[in-house]
Design a protein around this motif. Structure first.
Motif, PDB file in Angstrom:
ATOM      1  N   ALA A   1       4.023  -0.219 -10.825  1.00 29.77           N
ATOM      2  CA  ALA A   1       3.179   0.381 -11.868  1.00 29.77           C
ATOM      3  C   ALA A   1       2.117  -0.614 -12.341  1.00 29.77           C
ATOM      4  CB  ALA A   1       4.039   0.848 -13.042  1.00 29.77           C
ATOM      5  N   ALA A   2       2.480  -1.882 -12.460  1.00 26.91           N
ATOM      6  CA  ALA A   2       1.508  -2.903 -12.866  1.00 26.91           C
ATOM      7  C   ALA A   2       0.397  -3.007 -11.823  1.00 26.91           C
ATOM      8  CB  ALA A   2       2.201  -4.254 -13.054  1.00 26.91           C
ATOM      9  N   ALA A   3       0.786  -3.042 -10.555  1.00 26.30           N
ATOM     10  CA  ALA A   3      -0.203  -3.142  -9.477  1.00 26.30           C
ATOM     11  C   ALA A   3      -1.115  -1.919  -9.455  1.00 26.30           C
ATOM     12  CB  ALA A   3       0.504  -3.311  -8.130  1.00 26.30           C
ATOM     13  N   TRP A   4      -0.554  -0.741  -9.667  1.00 28.27           N
ATOM     14  CA  TRP A   4      -1.358   0.491  -9.683  1.00 28.27           C
ATOM     15  C   TRP A   4      -2.406   0.425 -10.785  1.00 28.27           C
ATOM     16  CZ3 TRP A   4      -2.765   4.247 -13.065  1.00 28.27           C
ATOM     17  CH2 TRP A   4      -3.338   5.393 -12.526  1.00 28.27           C
ATOM     18  N   ASN A   5      -2.001   0.013 -11.986  1.00 24.29           N
ATOM     19  CA  ASN A   5      -2.950  -0.080 -13.102  1.00 24.29           C
ATOM     20  C   ASN A   5      -4.033  -1.114 -12.833  1.00 24.29           C
ATOM     21  OD1 ASN A   5      -2.259   1.589 -15.702  1.00 24.29           O
ATOM     22  ND2 ASN A   5      -0.301   1.023 -14.792  1.00 24.29           N
ATOM     23  N   LEU A   6      -3.669  -2.239 -12.254  1.00 21.58           N
ATOM     24  CA  LEU A   6      -4.671  -3.256 -11.922  1.00 21.58           C
ATOM     25  C   LEU A   6      -5.610  -2.770 -10.829  1.00 21.58           C
ATOM     26  CD1 LEU A   6      -2.535  -6.517 -12.060  1.00 21.58           C
ATOM     27  CD2 LEU A   6      -4.320  -5.778 -13.674  1.00 21.58           C
ATOM     28  N   MET A   7      -5.070  -2.038  -9.856  1.00 21.14           N
ATOM     29  CA  MET A   7      -5.914  -1.508  -8.783  1.00 21.14           C
ATOM     30  C   MET A   7      -6.970  -0.568  -9.365  1.00 21.14           C
ATOM     31  SD  MET A   7      -4.884   0.578  -5.316  1.00 21.14           S
ATOM     32  CE  MET A   7      -4.346   2.055  -6.160  1.00 21.14           C
TER      33      MET A   7
ATOM     34  N   LEU B   1       0.832  -1.210   0.000  1.00 19.70           N
ATOM     35  CA  LEU B   1       0.000   0.000   0.000  1.00 19.70           C
ATOM     36  C   LEU B   1       0.864   1.257   0.000  1.00 19.70           C
ATOM     37  CD1 LEU B   1      -2.869  -0.976   2.457  1.00 19.70           C
ATOM     38  CD2 LEU B   1      -2.966  -0.811  -0.037  1.00 19.70           C
ATOM     39  N   ILE B   2       1.958   1.224   0.718  1.00 22.63           N
ATOM     40  CA  ILE B   2       2.872   2.370   0.715  1.00 22.63           C
ATOM     41  C   ILE B   2       3.450   2.567  -0.676  1.00 22.63           C
ATOM     42  CG2 ILE B   2       5.100   3.213   1.569  1.00 22.63           C
ATOM     43  CD1 ILE B   2       4.285   1.954   4.312  1.00 22.63           C
ATOM     44  N   GLU B   3       3.846   1.474  -1.326  1.00 24.92           N
ATOM     45  CA  GLU B   3       4.388   1.583  -2.687  1.00 24.92           C
ATOM     46  C   GLU B   3       3.339   2.137  -3.650  1.00 24.92           C
ATOM     47  OE1 GLU B   3       7.623   1.190  -3.759  1.00 24.92           O
ATOM     48  OE2 GLU B   3       7.903   1.179  -1.588  1.00 24.92           O
ATOM     49  N   LEU B   4       2.101   1.672  -3.532  1.00 30.37           N
ATOM     50  CA  LEU B   4       1.037   2.191  -4.397  1.00 30.37           C
ATOM     51  C   LEU B   4       0.807   3.680  -4.132  1.00 30.37           C
ATOM     52  CD1 LEU B   4      -1.483  -0.764  -4.307  1.00 30.37           C
ATOM     53  CD2 LEU B   4      -0.198   0.051  -6.292  1.00 30.37           C
ATOM     54  N   SER B   5       0.902   4.089  -2.874  1.00 25.21           N
ATOM     55  CA  SER B   5       0.716   5.511  -2.565  1.00 25.21           C
ATOM     56  C   SER B   5       1.843   6.350  -3.158  1.00 25.21           C
ATOM     57  CB  SER B   5       0.595   5.736  -1.058  1.00 25.21           C
ATOM     58  OG  SER B   5       1.839   5.609  -0.411  1.00 25.21           O
ATOM     59  N   LYS B   6       3.042   5.800  -3.231  1.00 31.59           N
ATOM     60  CA  LYS B   6       4.151   6.508  -3.878  1.00 31.59           C
ATOM     61  C   LYS B   6       3.860   6.685  -5.368  1.00 31.59           C
ATOM     62  CE  LYS B   6       7.734   4.807  -0.740  1.00 31.59           C
ATOM     63  NZ  LYS B   6       8.913   3.920  -0.658  1.00 31.59           N
ATOM     64  N   HIS B   7       3.297   5.649  -5.980  1.00 27.95           N
ATOM     65  CA  HIS B   7       2.958   5.739  -7.403  1.00 27.95           C
ATOM     66  C   HIS B   7       1.876   6.795  -7.616  1.00 27.95           C
ATOM     67  CE1 HIS B   7       3.830   3.938 -11.287  1.00 27.95           C
ATOM     68  NE2 HIS B   7       2.565   4.134 -11.589  1.00 27.95           N
ATOM     69  N   CYS B   8       0.907   6.851  -6.703  1.00 28.68           N
ATOM     70  CA  CYS B   8      -0.131   7.889  -6.771  1.00 28.68           C
ATOM     71  C   CYS B   8       0.492   9.277  -6.644  1.00 28.68           C
ATOM     72  CB  CYS B   8      -1.172   7.675  -5.672  1.00 28.68           C
ATOM     73  SG  CYS B   8      -2.248   6.262  -5.936  1.00 28.68           S
ATOM     74  N   GLU B   9       1.428   9.425  -5.732  1.00 30.36           N
ATOM     75  CA  GLU B   9       2.090  10.717  -5.541  1.00 30.36           C
ATOM     76  C   GLU B   9       2.842  11.144  -6.804  1.00 30.36           C
ATOM     77  OE1 GLU B   9       5.343  12.817  -2.532  1.00 30.36           O
ATOM     78  OE2 GLU B   9       4.980  10.665  -2.395  1.00 30.36           O
ATOM     79  N   GLU B  10       3.606  10.217  -7.379  1.00 37.78           N
ATOM     80  CA  GLU B  10       4.362  10.541  -8.587  1.00 37.78           C
ATOM     81  C   GLU B  10       3.435  10.839  -9.757  1.00 37.78           C
ATOM     82  OE1 GLU B  10       7.225   7.399  -9.164  1.00 37.78           O
ATOM     83  OE2 GLU B  10       8.110   7.737  -7.184  1.00 37.78           O
ATOM     84  N   GLY B  11       2.340  10.088  -9.848  1.00 37.62           N
ATOM     85  CA  GLY B  11       1.365  10.339 -10.910  1.00 37.62           C
ATOM     86  C   GLY B  11       0.692  11.685 -10.757  1.00 37.62           C
ATOM     87  N   ALA B  12       0.402  12.078  -9.522  1.00 39.39           N
ATOM     88  CA  ALA B  12      -0.220  13.385  -9.279  1.00 39.39           C
ATOM     89  C   ALA B  12       0.719  14.510  -9.695  1.00 39.39           C
ATOM     90  CB  ALA B  12      -0.599  13.525  -7.805  1.00 39.39           C
ATOM     91  N   LEU B  13       2.006  14.331  -9.463  1.00 33.37           N
ATOM     92  CA  LEU B  13       2.969  15.351  -9.881  1.00 33.37           C
ATOM     93  C   LEU B  13       3.070  15.428 -11.409  1.00 33.37           C
ATOM     94  CD1 LEU B  13       5.807  14.703  -7.270  1.00 33.37           C
ATOM     95  CD2 LEU B  13       4.266  16.684  -7.377  1.00 33.37           C
ATOM     96  N   LYS B  14       2.985  14.284 -12.057  1.00 34.39           N
ATOM     97  CA  LYS B  14       3.118  14.238 -13.522  1.00 34.39           C
ATOM     98  C   LYS B  14       1.842  14.657 -14.239  1.00 34.39           C
ATOM     99  CE  LYS B  14       4.483  11.153 -17.286  1.00 34.39           C
ATOM    100  NZ  LYS B  14       5.022   9.834 -17.626  1.00 34.39           N
TER     101      LYS B  14
END
Length: 114
Positions: A85-91, A34-47
Protein backbone atom coordinates in the motif's frame (compact mmCIF):
# COMPACT_ATOMS: atom_id res chain seq x y z
CA UNK A 1 5.93 6.00 -39.12
CA UNK A 2 8.20 4.49 -36.47
CA UNK A 3 10.09 7.07 -34.41
CA UNK A 4 13.86 6.88 -34.80
CA UNK A 5 16.45 8.43 -32.50
CA UNK A 6 19.25 7.52 -34.91
CA UNK A 7 21.04 5.56 -32.16
CA UNK A 8 21.44 1.83 -32.72
CA UNK A 9 22.33 -1.14 -30.62
CA UNK A 10 23.65 -4.14 -32.53
CA UNK A 11 22.99 -7.52 -31.00
CA UNK A 12 25.19 -10.61 -31.31
CA UNK A 13 22.66 -12.05 -33.73
CA UNK A 14 23.28 -9.20 -36.16
CA UNK A 15 19.90 -7.55 -35.45
CA UNK A 16 19.84 -3.82 -34.71
CA UNK A 17 17.40 -1.78 -32.68
CA UNK A 18 16.80 1.86 -31.82
CA UNK A 19 17.88 2.09 -28.17
CA UNK A 20 17.74 5.80 -27.39
CA UNK A 21 18.91 6.60 -23.86
CA UNK A 22 16.35 8.25 -21.61
CA UNK A 23 13.41 6.03 -22.54
CA UNK A 24 13.74 4.06 -19.33
CA UNK A 25 14.69 0.44 -18.80
CA UNK A 26 11.47 -1.49 -18.34
CA UNK A 27 13.45 -4.73 -18.29
CA UNK A 28 15.09 -3.67 -15.01
CA UNK A 29 11.84 -3.19 -13.06
CA UNK A 30 11.23 -5.68 -10.22
CA UNK A 31 8.54 -7.92 -11.67
CA UNK A 32 7.29 -9.32 -8.36
CA UNK A 33 6.80 -5.78 -7.05
CA UNK A 34 4.86 -4.85 -10.20
CA UNK A 35 2.61 -7.85 -9.69
CA UNK A 36 1.98 -6.80 -6.09
CA UNK A 37 1.17 -3.24 -7.20
CA UNK A 38 -1.24 -4.62 -9.80
CA UNK A 39 -2.99 -6.60 -7.06
CA UNK A 40 -3.39 -3.38 -5.07
CA UNK A 41 -4.84 -1.71 -8.18
CA UNK A 42 -7.27 -4.60 -8.60
CA UNK A 43 -8.42 -4.44 -4.98
CA UNK A 44 -8.73 -0.66 -5.16
CA UNK A 45 -10.83 -0.89 -8.33
CA UNK A 46 -13.20 -3.27 -6.56
CA UNK A 47 -13.46 -0.96 -3.54
CA UNK A 48 -13.52 2.50 -5.20
CA UNK A 49 -14.17 1.83 -8.89
CA UNK A 50 -11.74 1.67 -11.79
CA UNK A 51 -9.52 4.71 -12.32
CA UNK A 52 -10.74 6.40 -9.13
CA UNK A 53 -7.26 7.79 -8.47
CA UNK A 54 -7.25 9.34 -11.94
CA UNK A 55 -10.10 11.62 -10.87
CA UNK A 56 -7.55 13.47 -8.75
CA UNK A 57 -6.30 12.90 -5.21
CA UNK A 58 -4.20 15.72 -3.76
CA UNK A 59 -0.60 14.62 -3.43
CA UNK A 60 -0.45 15.36 0.31
CA UNK A 61 -3.12 12.69 0.86
CA UNK A 62 -1.13 10.09 -1.10
CA UNK A 63 2.08 10.91 0.78
CA UNK A 64 0.26 10.84 4.13
CA UNK A 65 -1.17 7.41 3.35
CA UNK A 66 2.21 6.13 2.10
CA UNK A 67 3.92 7.19 5.33
CA UNK A 68 1.16 5.70 7.50
CA UNK A 69 1.39 2.36 5.70
CA UNK A 70 5.19 2.39 5.85
CA UNK A 71 5.17 3.01 9.62
CA UNK A 72 2.63 0.24 10.12
CA UNK A 73 4.79 -2.11 8.04
CA UNK A 74 7.90 -1.14 10.01
CA UNK A 75 6.22 -1.85 13.35
CA UNK A 76 5.09 -5.26 12.11
CA UNK A 77 1.36 -4.74 11.53
CA UNK A 78 0.00 -7.55 9.35
CA UNK A 79 -3.69 -6.61 9.07
CA UNK A 80 -3.09 -5.31 5.53
CA UNK A 81 -0.27 -5.54 2.96
CA UNK A 82 1.16 -2.25 4.26
CA UNK A 83 4.41 -2.22 2.27
CA UNK A 84 2.45 -2.77 -0.94
CA UNK A 85 0.00 0.00 0.00
CA UNK A 86 2.88 2.39 0.76
CA UNK A 87 4.47 1.64 -2.62
CA UNK A 88 1.14 2.13 -4.42
CA UNK A 89 0.64 5.56 -2.83
CA UNK A 90 4.19 6.62 -3.67
CA UNK A 91 3.80 5.38 -7.24
CA UNK A 92 0.70 7.52 -7.74
CA UNK A 93 2.31 10.53 -6.02
CA UNK A 94 5.21 10.19 -8.46
CA UNK A 95 2.82 9.78 -11.38
CA UNK A 96 1.08 13.02 -10.37
CA UNK A 97 4.36 14.88 -10.32
CA UNK A 98 4.63 14.10 -14.03
CA UNK A 99 1.03 13.89 -15.24
CA UNK A 100 -0.95 16.21 -12.92
CA UNK A 101 1.38 18.80 -11.35
CA UNK A 102 -1.67 20.85 -10.36
CA UNK A 103 -2.42 18.16 -7.73
CA UNK A 104 1.01 18.55 -6.12
CA UNK A 105 -0.03 20.47 -3.02
CA UNK A 106 2.94 19.90 -0.75
CA UNK A 107 3.95 22.69 1.68
CA UNK A 108 7.23 23.35 -0.19
CA UNK A 109 5.15 24.17 -3.27
CA UNK A 110 3.60 27.19 -1.55
CA UNK A 111 7.09 28.50 -0.71
CA UNK A 112 8.16 28.16 -4.36
CA UNK A 113 5.14 30.14 -5.53
CA UNK A 114 5.88 33.09 -3.22
Amino acid sequence: MIKDSGERTKFGTGAVRDMHAGKGRMDLLPLSALIELSKHCEEGALKYGEHNVDKGIPQHSLCDSAMRHLVKYMRGDTDEPHLRAAAWNLMWALNQSVECPELVDMPWREEEER
